[in-house]
Each structure stands twice: as C-alpha cells, then as structure tokens.
Design a protein around this motif. Sequence first.
Motif, PDB file in Angstrom:
ATOM      1  N   ILE A 175      -8.677   7.073   4.751  1.00 51.91           N
ATOM      2  CA  ILE A 175      -9.856   6.676   5.523  1.00 51.91           C
ATOM      3  C   ILE A 175     -10.144   7.699   6.622  1.00 51.91           C
ATOM      4  N   LYS A 176      -9.106   8.216   7.275  1.00 51.39           N
ATOM      5  CA  LYS A 176      -9.306   9.237   8.321  1.00 51.39           C
ATOM      6  C   LYS A 176      -9.975  10.483   7.749  1.00 51.39           C
ATOM      7  N   VAL A 177      -9.497  10.928   6.605  1.00 56.77           N
ATOM      8  CA  VAL A 177     -10.066  12.125   5.975  1.00 56.77           C
ATOM      9  C   VAL A 177     -11.533  11.875   5.612  1.00 56.77           C
ATOM     10  N   VAL A 178     -11.816  10.718   5.032  1.00 60.91           N
ATOM     11  CA  VAL A 178     -13.191  10.394   4.627  1.00 60.91           C
ATOM     12  C   VAL A 178     -14.098  10.253   5.849  1.00 60.91           C
ATOM     13  N   LEU A 179     -13.618   9.556   6.888  1.00 56.50           N
ATOM     14  CA  LEU A 179     -14.432   9.405   8.099  1.00 56.50           C
ATOM     15  C   LEU A 179     -14.750  10.752   8.732  1.00 56.50           C
ATOM     16  N   ASP A 180     -13.762  11.631   8.808  1.00 53.61           N
ATOM     17  CA  ASP A 180     -14.013  12.966   9.355  1.00 53.61           C
ATOM     18  C   ASP A 180     -15.021  13.725   8.500  1.00 53.61           C
ATOM     19  N   ALA A 181     -14.885  13.606   7.191  1.00 55.30           N
ATOM     20  CA  ALA A 181     -15.807  14.319   6.291  1.00 55.30           C
ATOM     21  C   ALA A 181     -17.234  13.809   6.472  1.00 55.30           C
ATOM     22  N   VAL A 182     -17.385  12.511   6.635  1.00 59.09           N
ATOM     23  CA  VAL A 182     -18.726  11.929   6.765  1.00 59.09           C
ATOM     24  C   VAL A 182     -19.291  12.142   8.172  1.00 59.09           C
ATOM     25  N   LEU A 183     -18.515  11.806   9.190  1.00 55.33           N
ATOM     26  CA  LEU A 183     -19.023  11.843  10.560  1.00 55.33           C
ATOM     27  C   LEU A 183     -19.086  13.249  11.150  1.00 55.33           C
ATOM     28  N   LEU A 184     -18.083  14.075  10.820  1.00 53.12           N
ATOM     29  CA  LEU A 184     -18.045  15.434  11.373  1.00 53.12           C
ATOM     30  C   LEU A 184     -18.536  16.482  10.389  1.00 53.12           C
ATOM     31  N   ARG A 185     -18.840  16.020   9.175  1.00 52.27           N
ATOM     32  CA  ARG A 185     -19.271  16.926   8.100  1.00 52.27           C
ATOM     33  C   ARG A 185     -18.278  18.072   7.909  1.00 52.27           C
ATOM     34  N   LYS A 186     -17.013  17.675   7.905  1.00 57.14           N
ATOM     35  CA  LYS A 186     -15.935  18.665   7.806  1.00 57.14           C
ATOM     36  C   LYS A 186     -14.782  18.037   7.030  1.00 57.14           C
ATOM     37  N   LEU A 187     -14.431  18.633   5.904  1.00 57.89           N
ATOM     38  CA  LEU A 187     -13.305  18.149   5.113  1.00 57.89           C
ATOM     39  C   LEU A 187     -12.052  18.871   5.592  1.00 57.89           C
ATOM     40  N   ASP A 188     -11.195  18.128   6.265  1.00 65.61           N
ATOM     41  CA  ASP A 188      -9.955  18.686   6.803  1.00 65.61           C
ATOM     42  C   ASP A 188      -8.794  17.908   6.207  1.00 65.61           C
ATOM     43  N   LEU A 189      -8.191  18.452   5.163  1.00 62.83           N
ATOM     44  CA  LEU A 189      -7.114  17.755   4.470  1.00 62.83           C
ATOM     45  C   LEU A 189      -5.834  17.671   5.305  1.00 62.83           C
ATOM     46  N   ARG A 190      -5.755  18.438   6.384  1.00 56.79           N
ATOM     47  CA  ARG A 190      -4.598  18.332   7.280  1.00 56.79           C
ATOM     48  C   ARG A 190      -4.559  16.961   7.961  1.00 56.79           C
ATOM     49  N   ARG A 191      -5.721  16.301   8.043  1.00 58.59           N
ATOM     50  CA  ARG A 191      -5.774  14.952   8.634  1.00 58.59           C
ATOM     51  C   ARG A 191      -4.910  13.973   7.840  1.00 58.59           C
ATOM     52  N   PHE A 192      -4.644  14.326   6.569  1.00 61.98           N
ATOM     53  CA  PHE A 192      -3.836  13.447   5.737  1.00 61.98           C
ATOM     54  C   PHE A 192      -2.423  13.271   6.285  1.00 61.98           C
ATOM     55  N   VAL A 193      -1.937  14.247   7.013  1.00 63.64           N
ATOM     56  CA  VAL A 193      -0.575  14.165   7.540  1.00 63.64           C
ATOM     57  C   VAL A 193      -0.542  14.209   9.061  1.00 63.64           C
ATOM     58  N   SER A 194      -1.685  14.016   9.709  1.00 59.48           N
ATOM     59  CA  SER A 194      -1.710  14.057  11.172  1.00 59.48           C
ATOM     60  C   SER A 194      -1.762  12.648  11.739  1.00 59.48           C
ATOM     61  N   SER A 195      -1.384  12.535  13.006  1.00 63.49           N
ATOM     62  CA  SER A 195      -1.420  11.234  13.661  1.00 63.49           C
ATOM     63  C   SER A 195      -2.653  11.137  14.549  1.00 63.49           C
ATOM     64  N   GLY A 196      -2.944   9.934  14.993  1.00 63.91           N
ATOM     65  CA  GLY A 196      -4.110   9.706  15.834  1.00 63.91           C
ATOM     66  C   GLY A 196      -5.334   9.453  14.985  1.00 63.91           C
ATOM     67  N   GLY A 197      -6.337   8.847  15.591  1.00 68.28           N
ATOM     68  CA  GLY A 197      -7.597   8.612  14.898  1.00 68.28           C
ATOM     69  C   GLY A 197      -7.694   7.214  14.312  1.00 68.28           C
ATOM     70  N   GLY A 247      -5.998  -0.558  12.040  1.00 66.62           N
ATOM     71  CA  GLY A 247      -4.816  -0.244  11.236  1.00 66.62           C
ATOM     72  C   GLY A 247      -4.021  -1.498  10.914  1.00 66.62           C
ATOM     73  N   ALA A 248      -3.884  -2.379  11.908  1.00 63.78           N
ATOM     74  CA  ALA A 248      -3.144  -3.627  11.695  1.00 63.78           C
ATOM     75  C   ALA A 248      -3.843  -4.501  10.652  1.00 63.78           C
ATOM     76  N   LEU A 249      -5.170  -4.589  10.721  1.00 69.46           N
ATOM     77  CA  LEU A 249      -5.907  -5.402   9.734  1.00 69.46           C
ATOM     78  C   LEU A 249      -5.784  -4.818   8.332  1.00 69.46           C
ATOM     79  N   LEU A 250      -5.841  -3.490   8.237  1.00 71.88           N
ATOM     80  CA  LEU A 250      -5.647  -2.841   6.935  1.00 71.88           C
ATOM     81  C   LEU A 250      -4.247  -3.162   6.412  1.00 71.88           C
ATOM     82  N   GLY A 251      -3.255  -3.015   7.272  1.00 68.92           N
ATOM     83  CA  GLY A 251      -1.885  -3.308   6.868  1.00 68.92           C
ATOM     84  C   GLY A 251      -1.695  -4.758   6.464  1.00 68.92           C
ATOM     85  N   LEU A 252      -2.312  -5.665   7.198  1.00 69.47           N
ATOM     86  CA  LEU A 252      -2.221  -7.082   6.856  1.00 69.47           C
ATOM     87  C   LEU A 252      -2.784  -7.348   5.457  1.00 69.47           C
TER      88      LEU A 252
END
Length: 146
Positions: free
Chosen positions: A25-47, A135-140
């Motif tokens: 979801i972080k990668v997709v949100l960044d791609a849509v909102l920032l118009r930037k595909l950053d696959l490093r977000r897949f292993v980064s924290s925050g957001g 994140g908690a709702l997704l996990g639930l």
Amino acid sequence: MRFGMLTTNPIIDCALLAWFLAQLIKVVLDAVLLRKLDLRRFVSSGGMPSSHSALVVAATAAVGKLHGIQSPDFALAVILSAVVMYDACNVRRSAGDTARLVNQILAHVERLTAEDFADDLREVMGHTPLQVLMGALLGLGVGLLA
C-alpha cells in the motif's frame, strides 16, 4: 491461500501477509500521490499505513481467533502490540523529528558543501496516530482470516 502454508504457522503467515500488504500500500500510495515509483519503500519504515502495527495486530488477532481471547498467548500478544504501536507513534516519531531538525541545522552551516549532505539523517522513522490506526485495522482484518 490457506494460512499455515508459508511457514506452517498460520499466526506467522497472517503477520507476514499484513506486513506485505501494508508495504505494498505504501508503494502504491507513493506512486499515485507523488507520481513516483520507489520500490525501496517496500523495505522502509514510516508512512501510511504502519506495517509494524499491521504485523503485530494481525498476529494478535490470529492468536485470539485460534487460542481464544482469554488465553495467556492472546494477553501477551495484546501487550506486545500496544508496546509496538506506542513506540511507532511516540519514540520512533520523536527520533524522526530530531533527525529532521538536525538536518535543517546542518543545511544552515555555510562551510559545508553539497557533498557533505549525502548522509543526512533519516527523517521518516515513526508514524502518526492515524497511520498506526490504519495499520492496526489492516492487521486486524488479515489476522481474523486465520
């Protein structure tokens, strides 16, 4: 996918799936909102959403579903989830705020050149309460699939 197929433990599988979905979801949100595909977000924290919260709440929900909410296992999982989510909202977020401030101070020091800023402190470390909640709702949701 039947839970328990990846690691033979449905609780771990739910937790890993929730983490994976949060990171996706972080990668997709960044791609849509920032118009930037950053696959490093897949292993980064925050957001948005918090993958830490998704992981621990998915495990907690799966423990509750499989072992019951009166079990000692569930009690321990709830406590662990609370600690992780508190840390994400407060301790790690404060560390990110401090890093942002230090980076701003360094940017104002005139004797430094642009090359000196290659190793800026990482600012996106923690989460807002909304990011932790999502994140908690997704996990639930994932954990209840166990």
